[in-house]
Design an enzyme around this catalytic site. Structure first.
Site, mmCIF file in Angstrom:
data_model
loop_
_atom_site.group_PDB
_atom_site.id
_atom_site.type_symbol
_atom_site.label_atom_id
_atom_site.label_comp_id
_atom_site.label_asym_id
_atom_site.label_seq_id
_atom_site.Cartn_x
_atom_site.Cartn_y
_atom_site.Cartn_z
ATOM 1 N N GLY A 12 8.048 -11.018 -10.741
ATOM 2 C CA GLY A 12 8.116 -12.418 -11.160
ATOM 3 C C GLY A 12 9.339 -12.794 -11.974
ATOM 4 N N ASN A 14 12.191 -14.028 -10.836
ATOM 5 C CA ASN A 14 12.711 -15.319 -10.355
ATOM 6 C C ASN A 14 11.846 -16.469 -10.853
ATOM 7 O OD1 ASN A 14 15.180 -15.242 -8.560
ATOM 8 N ND2 ASN A 14 13.998 -13.531 -7.732
ATOM 9 N N MET A 93 5.436 -11.722 -1.015
ATOM 10 C CA MET A 93 5.629 -10.817 0.109
ATOM 11 C C MET A 93 4.629 -11.038 1.242
ATOM 12 S SD MET A 93 8.331 -9.392 -0.523
ATOM 13 C CE MET A 93 9.479 -8.805 -1.744
ATOM 14 N N LEU A 96 4.145 -16.942 5.786
ATOM 15 C CA LEU A 96 3.306 -18.137 5.711
ATOM 16 C C LEU A 96 2.864 -18.556 7.112
ATOM 17 C CD1 LEU A 96 4.204 -18.108 2.833
ATOM 18 C CD2 LEU A 96 4.974 -20.457 3.053
ATOM 19 N N HIS A 112 15.912 -15.059 -1.086
ATOM 20 C CA HIS A 112 16.019 -13.813 -0.321
ATOM 21 C C HIS A 112 17.272 -13.046 -0.769
ATOM 22 C CE1 HIS A 112 15.256 -11.129 2.986
ATOM 23 N NE2 HIS A 112 16.560 -11.134 3.197
ATOM 24 N N GLU A 145 8.911 -21.798 10.257
ATOM 25 C CA GLU A 145 7.854 -20.935 10.790
ATOM 26 C C GLU A 145 8.328 -19.513 11.102
ATOM 27 O OE1 GLU A 145 5.780 -23.109 13.897
ATOM 28 O OE2 GLU A 145 5.863 -24.902 12.659
ATOM 29 N N ASP A 148 12.408 -15.698 7.222
ATOM 30 C CA ASP A 148 13.656 -15.949 6.481
ATOM 31 C C ASP A 148 14.668 -16.746 7.314
ATOM 32 O OD1 ASP A 148 12.645 -14.415 4.326
ATOM 33 O OD2 ASP A 148 13.339 -12.555 5.254
ATOM 34 N N GLU A 175 20.777 -10.799 -10.628
ATOM 35 C CA GLU A 175 21.441 -11.669 -11.624
ATOM 36 C C GLU A 175 21.849 -12.990 -10.980
ATOM 37 O OE1 GLU A 175 24.971 -9.995 -13.400
ATOM 38 O OE2 GLU A 175 23.830 -8.242 -14.059
HETATM 39 C C1 GAR Z 1 13.806 -10.608 -5.345
HETATM 40 O O1 GAR Z 1 14.941 -9.810 -5.191
HETATM 41 C C2 GAR Z 1 13.649 -11.534 -4.158
HETATM 42 O O2 GAR Z 1 14.848 -12.008 -3.656
HETATM 43 C C3 GAR Z 1 12.984 -10.612 -3.163
HETATM 44 O O3 GAR Z 1 12.082 -9.864 -3.913
HETATM 45 C C4 GAR Z 1 12.538 -9.757 -5.263
HETATM 46 C C5 GAR Z 1 11.456 -10.298 -6.150
HETATM 47 O O4 GAR Z 1 11.771 -10.111 -7.501
HETATM 48 N N1 GAR Z 1 12.354 -11.350 -2.139
HETATM 49 C C6 GAR Z 1 12.270 -10.924 -0.897
HETATM 50 O O5 GAR Z 1 12.725 -9.868 -0.507
HETATM 51 C C7 GAR Z 1 11.546 -11.874 0.052
HETATM 52 N N2 GAR Z 1 11.827 -11.530 1.396
HETATM 53 P P1 GAR Z 1 11.007 -10.928 -8.612
HETATM 54 O O6 GAR Z 1 9.510 -10.737 -8.350
HETATM 55 O O7 GAR Z 1 11.418 -10.273 -9.878
HETATM 56 O O8 GAR Z 1 11.414 -12.363 -8.527
#
Ligand code: GAR
Length: 203
Positions: A12, A14, A93, A96, A112, A145, A148, A175
């Site tokens: 979490g 982001n 993850m 949808l 992503h 749909e 990514d 970052e």
């Molecule tokens: C992040 O690097 C995000 O870009 C990636 O998972 C990580 C989640 O980190 N998302 C994907 O790969 C989606 N396909 P976080 O839980 O610390 O935000």
């Protein structure tokens, strides 16, 4: 006012970057309403609670719309609706369902860790290293749909260094993710994102 729902599955960070950004008052017309996790053990749940945001867990064994219907019901319970809401996927993850995507058309964003359309799916940082690219980065896009594959809102690039490992590269991409995602939420709230086919025009 835009009502924000954030969907997570893990750390979490982001989500935290978006919530911090809103807390700093950079954007005043976005109100975080609910954080939903697909995993009960997600670290992000505790972080959301520290911000005082309600949390919910949807971890049944259903698939597709049967699962997503519960997510949508939860979003709507917190007044995150297709006419006033924004749903941010932040390390969420799960794919949808078509029904969810259609209901919240161009109101669901994802982050992503690659420069899409390169390296969609899982382990994108490893795929970039293995491929030998010199530049990778992160992408925020609207969710369609596919996997990514939705219209790209913004990207930031990160150089791949010769001695990079999965961890060092992932950290530097992260970052940049933390800068990129809040800025896209801001653009959305300012109604500056115009979607024309595959293209997102920033007005
Ligand atoms: C992040 O690097 C995000 O870009 C990636 O998972 C990580 C989640 O980190 N998302 C994907 O790969 C989606 N396909 P976080 O839980 O610390 O935000």
């Amino acid at each position: 006012m835009i009502n924000l729902g954030i969907l997570i599955s893990g750390r979490g960070s982001n989500m935290e970057s978006i919530l911090n950004f809103l807390k700093e008052g950079e954007v005043t017309d976005v109100c975080p309403k609910i954080v939903i996790s697909s995993k009960p053990e997600a670290e992000g749940l505790k972080k959301a609670s520290k911000f005082g945001i309600p949390t919910s867990i949807v971890s049944n064994n259903l698939k597709g719309w049967d699962y997503d219907e519960e997510i949508v019901n939860t979003l709507q319970k917190y007044n995150v609706n297709p006419d006033n809401g924004l749903v941010c996927l932040a390390g969420y993850m799960r794919l949808l369902s078509r029904e969810f995507v259609r209901k919240y058309k161009m109101r669901i964003m994802n982050i992503h860790p690659s420069l899409l359309p390169s390296f969609p799916g899982l382990n994108s940082q490893k795929k970039a290293l293995d491929y030998g690219v010199k530049v990778t980065g992160c992408t925020v896009h609207f969710v369609d749909e596919g996997l990514d594959s939705g219209p790209i809102i913004a990207q930031r690039q990160v150089a791949v260094l010769e001695n990079d490992t999965y961890e060092t590269l992932s950290d530097r991409i992260l970052e940049q993710e933390h800068i990129l995602y809040p800025s896209c939420v801001k653009l959305f709230s300012e109604k500056r994102l115009l979607v024309e086919g595959r293209k997102v025009i920033v007005t």
